[in-house]
Design an enzyme around this catalytic site. Structure first.
Site, PDB file in Angstrom:
ATOM      1  N   ALA A 189     -57.161 -45.510  71.281  1.00 48.87           N
ATOM      2  CA  ALA A 189     -57.385 -44.912  69.746  1.00 48.87           C
ATOM      3  C   ALA A 189     -56.717 -45.638  68.708  1.00 48.87           C
ATOM      4  O   ALA A 189     -55.604 -46.175  68.788  1.00 48.87           O
ATOM      5  CB  ALA A 189     -57.337 -43.381  69.803  1.00 48.87           C
ATOM      6  N   GLY A 235     -57.198 -44.774  74.948  1.00 47.62           N
ATOM      7  CA  GLY A 235     -58.665 -44.414  74.866  1.00 47.62           C
ATOM      8  C   GLY A 235     -59.690 -45.397  75.264  1.00 47.62           C
ATOM      9  O   GLY A 235     -60.947 -45.101  75.560  1.00 47.62           O
ATOM     10  N   GLU A 278     -59.774 -44.754  78.912  1.00 46.31           N
ATOM     11  CA  GLU A 278     -60.660 -43.497  79.071  1.00 46.31           C
ATOM     12  C   GLU A 278     -62.174 -43.913  78.957  1.00 46.31           C
ATOM     13  O   GLU A 278     -62.978 -43.259  79.384  1.00 46.31           O
ATOM     14  CB  GLU A 278     -60.168 -42.476  78.205  1.00 46.31           C
ATOM     15  CG  GLU A 278     -58.673 -41.975  78.550  1.00 46.31           C
ATOM     16  CD  GLU A 278     -58.114 -41.337  77.566  1.00 46.31           C
ATOM     17  OE1 GLU A 278     -58.194 -41.705  76.355  1.00 46.31           O
ATOM     18  OE2 GLU A 278     -57.450 -40.151  78.016  1.00 46.31           O
ATOM     19  N   GLU A 309     -50.102 -43.715  75.952  1.00 44.63           N
ATOM     20  CA  GLU A 309     -49.575 -42.421  74.839  1.00 44.63           C
ATOM     21  C   GLU A 309     -48.239 -42.146  74.905  1.00 44.63           C
ATOM     22  O   GLU A 309     -47.975 -41.650  73.876  1.00 44.63           O
ATOM     23  CB  GLU A 309     -50.798 -41.584  75.098  1.00 44.63           C
ATOM     24  CG  GLU A 309     -52.253 -41.931  74.796  1.00 44.63           C
ATOM     25  CD  GLU A 309     -53.059 -42.533  76.159  1.00 44.63           C
ATOM     26  OE1 GLU A 309     -52.389 -42.698  76.854  1.00 44.63           O
ATOM     27  OE2 GLU A 309     -54.324 -42.517  75.697  1.00 44.63           O
TER      28      GLU A 309
HETATM   29  N1  CO8 Z   1     -54.511 -49.006  66.851  1.00 42.36           N
HETATM   30  C1  CO8 Z   1     -54.516 -49.453  65.729  1.00 42.36           C
HETATM   31  N2  CO8 Z   1     -54.562 -51.003  65.749  1.00 42.36           N
HETATM   32  C2  CO8 Z   1     -54.241 -51.509  66.794  1.00 42.36           C
HETATM   33  C3  CO8 Z   1     -54.239 -50.972  68.244  1.00 42.36           C
HETATM   34  C4  CO8 Z   1     -54.487 -49.628  68.215  1.00 42.36           C
HETATM   35  N3  CO8 Z   1     -54.555 -48.795  69.237  1.00 42.36           N
HETATM   36  N4  CO8 Z   1     -53.901 -51.695  68.993  1.00 42.36           N
HETATM   37  C5  CO8 Z   1     -53.659 -52.913  68.484  1.00 42.36           C
HETATM   38  N5  CO8 Z   1     -53.763 -53.002  66.913  1.00 42.36           N
HETATM   39  C6  CO8 Z   1     -53.723 -53.689  66.151  1.00 42.36           C
HETATM   40  C7  CO8 Z   1     -52.487 -54.341  65.588  1.00 42.36           C
HETATM   41  O1  CO8 Z   1     -51.872 -53.392  64.855  1.00 42.36           O
HETATM   42  C8  CO8 Z   1     -52.595 -55.513  65.158  1.00 42.36           C
HETATM   43  O2  CO8 Z   1     -52.982 -55.441  63.842  1.00 42.36           O
HETATM   44  P1  CO8 Z   1     -52.158 -56.084  62.475  1.00 42.36           P
HETATM   45  O3  CO8 Z   1     -52.412 -57.697  63.017  1.00 42.36           O
HETATM   46  O4  CO8 Z   1     -52.760 -55.818  61.528  1.00 42.36           O
HETATM   47  O5  CO8 Z   1     -50.590 -55.687  62.711  1.00 42.36           O
HETATM   48  C9  CO8 Z   1     -53.722 -56.152  65.816  1.00 42.36           C
HETATM   49  O6  CO8 Z   1     -54.489 -55.107  66.486  1.00 42.36           O
HETATM   50  C10 CO8 Z   1     -53.346 -57.186  67.032  1.00 42.36           C
HETATM   51  O7  CO8 Z   1     -52.482 -56.412  68.048  1.00 42.36           O
HETATM   52  P2  CO8 Z   1     -50.922 -57.094  68.243  1.00 42.36           P
HETATM   53  O8  CO8 Z   1     -50.435 -57.886  67.279  1.00 42.36           O
HETATM   54  O9  CO8 Z   1     -50.102 -55.900  68.707  1.00 42.36           O
HETATM   55  O10 CO8 Z   1     -51.553 -57.810  69.550  1.00 42.36           O
HETATM   56  P3  CO8 Z   1     -50.618 -58.117  70.924  1.00 42.36           P
HETATM   57  O11 CO8 Z   1     -51.329 -59.141  71.673  1.00 42.36           O
HETATM   58  O12 CO8 Z   1     -49.158 -58.678  70.474  1.00 42.36           O
HETATM   59  O13 CO8 Z   1     -50.379 -56.936  71.652  1.00 42.36           O
HETATM   60  C11 CO8 Z   1     -51.328 -54.970  72.615  1.00 42.36           C
HETATM   61  C12 CO8 Z   1     -51.834 -56.077  72.311  1.00 42.36           C
HETATM   62  C13 CO8 Z   1     -50.035 -54.892  73.887  1.00 42.36           C
HETATM   63  C14 CO8 Z   1     -52.397 -54.206  73.067  1.00 42.36           C
HETATM   64  C15 CO8 Z   1     -50.746 -53.949  71.404  1.00 42.36           C
HETATM   65  O14 CO8 Z   1     -51.571 -54.267  70.337  1.00 42.36           O
HETATM   66  C16 CO8 Z   1     -50.611 -52.465  71.675  1.00 42.36           C
HETATM   67  O15 CO8 Z   1     -49.750 -52.148  72.285  1.00 42.36           O
HETATM   68  N6  CO8 Z   1     -51.447 -51.710  71.240  1.00 42.36           N
HETATM   69  C17 CO8 Z   1     -51.462 -50.315  71.188  1.00 42.36           C
HETATM   70  C18 CO8 Z   1     -51.998 -49.854  72.552  1.00 42.36           C
HETATM   71  C19 CO8 Z   1     -51.805 -48.369  72.739  1.00 42.36           C
HETATM   72  O16 CO8 Z   1     -50.671 -47.559  72.485  1.00 42.36           O
HETATM   73  N7  CO8 Z   1     -52.886 -47.491  73.063  1.00 42.36           N
HETATM   74  C20 CO8 Z   1     -52.963 -46.382  72.919  1.00 42.36           C
HETATM   75  C21 CO8 Z   1     -53.364 -45.472  71.679  1.00 42.36           C
HETATM   76  S1  CO8 Z   1     -53.347 -43.870  71.600  1.00 42.36           S
HETATM   77  C22 CO8 Z   1     -54.690 -43.333  72.380  1.00 42.36           C
HETATM   78  O17 CO8 Z   1     -55.544 -44.165  72.831  1.00 42.36           O
HETATM   79  C23 CO8 Z   1     -54.820 -42.077  73.053  1.00 42.36           C
HETATM   80  C24 CO8 Z   1     -54.967 -41.023  71.833  1.00 42.36           C
HETATM   81  C25 CO8 Z   1     -56.036 -39.799  72.149  1.00 42.36           C
HETATM   82  C26 CO8 Z   1     -57.140 -40.025  72.700  1.00 42.36           C
HETATM   83  C27 CO8 Z   1     -58.107 -40.641  72.020  1.00 42.36           C
HETATM   84  C28 CO8 Z   1     -59.516 -41.110  72.809  1.00 42.36           C
HETATM   85  C29 CO8 Z   1     -59.667 -42.326  71.951  1.00 42.36           C
END
Ligand code: CO8
Length: 258
Positions: free
Chosen positions: A66, A109, A112, A132
């Site tokens: 998400a 997500g 999921e 999460e």
């Molecule tokens: N949300 C918003 N932006 C994101 C997300 C995300 N989940 N993941 C990546 N991005 C963005 C980054 O902020 C970045 O943007 P910017 O360049 O503007 O800073 C761009 O995508 C590229 O990402 P990275 O530079 O971080 O890329 P890397 O290759 O270094 O890392 C990762 C990739 C490991 C995937 C890293 O981006 C990461 O850890 N992302 C977050 C993953 C995460 O925590 N996901 C869980 C989110 S919570 C959730 O899904 C559950 C909530 C409740 C249920 C909702 C149902 C849908």
């Protein structure tokens, strides 16, 4: 063909393809993307020519969860009274079979969403996880439920409590994905699987999906009864006559969804 802001749709034969397309955020799911996804799925559900839906992302990410930037400012009352993500499970409600072709990150997500699909085919580059916990929350769209049913308590607890990622090989060994293929072959293999499903009688595939899913909702004896209740009516279809006659006549079946 409708155009969307967050997804790209394309129909190939009897397969409706949906490609998640928010590259700037690794396909992170937000309300706009979910609305597009729902609309496209509903469109394919209503289209008599479509027998299977294929959902995919990019090479780098199926979906990285998400959208955290969207959730950052949300508080309890926002999510509780707004029923945040309460209706984000449209893919799980699809009656037609859905194939997921997963490359790169399928996190939170995104994992999921893959689990809402019926057949998950992963590239060897795929990484699954429920991170999460690192954000101070827990999965909200099936990560503690569908994941536990798919891979068991030991691995689900490990993934959900540590937030670690699982590679494609481990995901296949754990039962989360049906097949792992080299990344370059992902779309070909997933398309072939979707085309195969779409070539069957739609009445049989919908019935089959319904029956397998019953295994997750009920006891074995009730599930067996549900299967029988779904099995018998298929003998009333023209497609059953065609399927069995084609076998006896040693020719491919031509199903008409009748
Ligand atoms: N949300 C918003 N932006 C994101 C997300 C995300 N989940 N993941 C990546 N991005 C963005 C980054 O902020 C970045 O943007 P910017 O360049 O503007 O800073 C761009 O995508 C590229 O990402 P990275 O530079 O971080 O890329 P890397 O290759 O270094 O890392 C990762 C990739 C490991 C995937 C890293 O981006 C990461 O850890 N992302 C977050 C993953 C995460 O925590 N996901 C869980 C989110 S919570 C959730 O899904 C559950 C909530 C409740 C249920 C909702 C149902 C849908």
């Amino acid at each position: 063909m409708t155009t969307y802001e967050n997804i790209i749709v394309e129909t190939k034969g009897k397969v409706g393809i949906i490609r998640l397309n928010r590259p700037q955020a690794l396909n992170a799911l937000n309300a706009g993307l979910i609305a597009d996804l729902d609309k496209a799925v509903k469109g394919y559900e209503a289209d008599q020519n479509i027998g299977c839906i294929l959902i995919t992302g990019s090479e780098k990410a199926f979906a990285a969860g998400a959208d955290i930037k969207m959730m950052q400012s949300m508080g309890f009352t926002d999510v509780f009274l707004g029923n945040f993500i309460g209706d984000w499970d449209g893919v799980a409600r699809a009656r037609k079979p859905v194939v997921a072709a997963v490359a790169g990150f399928a996190l939170g997500g995104g994992c999921e969403l893959a689990m809402m699909c019926d057949i998950v085919i992963a590239a060897d580059s795929a990484k699954f996880g429920q991170p999460e916990i690192k954000l101070g929350v827990i999965p909200g769209l099936g990560g503690t439920q569908r994941l536990t049913r798919a891979i068991g308590k030991a691995k689900a607890m490990d993934l959900c409590l540590t937030g670690r990622m699982m590679d494609a090989k481990e995901a296949e060994a754990s039962g989360l994905v049906a097949r792992v293929v080299p990344a370059a072959e992902l779309m070909d293999v997933a398309m072939k699987a979707a085309e195969t499903v779409a070539s069957m009688s739609l009445m049989a595939t919908i019935a089959c999906k319904d029956s397998v899913n019953a295994a997750f909702e009920t006891t074995l004896s009730e599930g067996m009864r549900a299967e029988r209740r779904i099995f018998h009516p298929l003998f009333g279809t023209e497609d059953k006559m065609e399927g069995m006659t084609a076998f006896v006549e040693k020719r491919p079946a031509k199903f008409k969804n009748k």
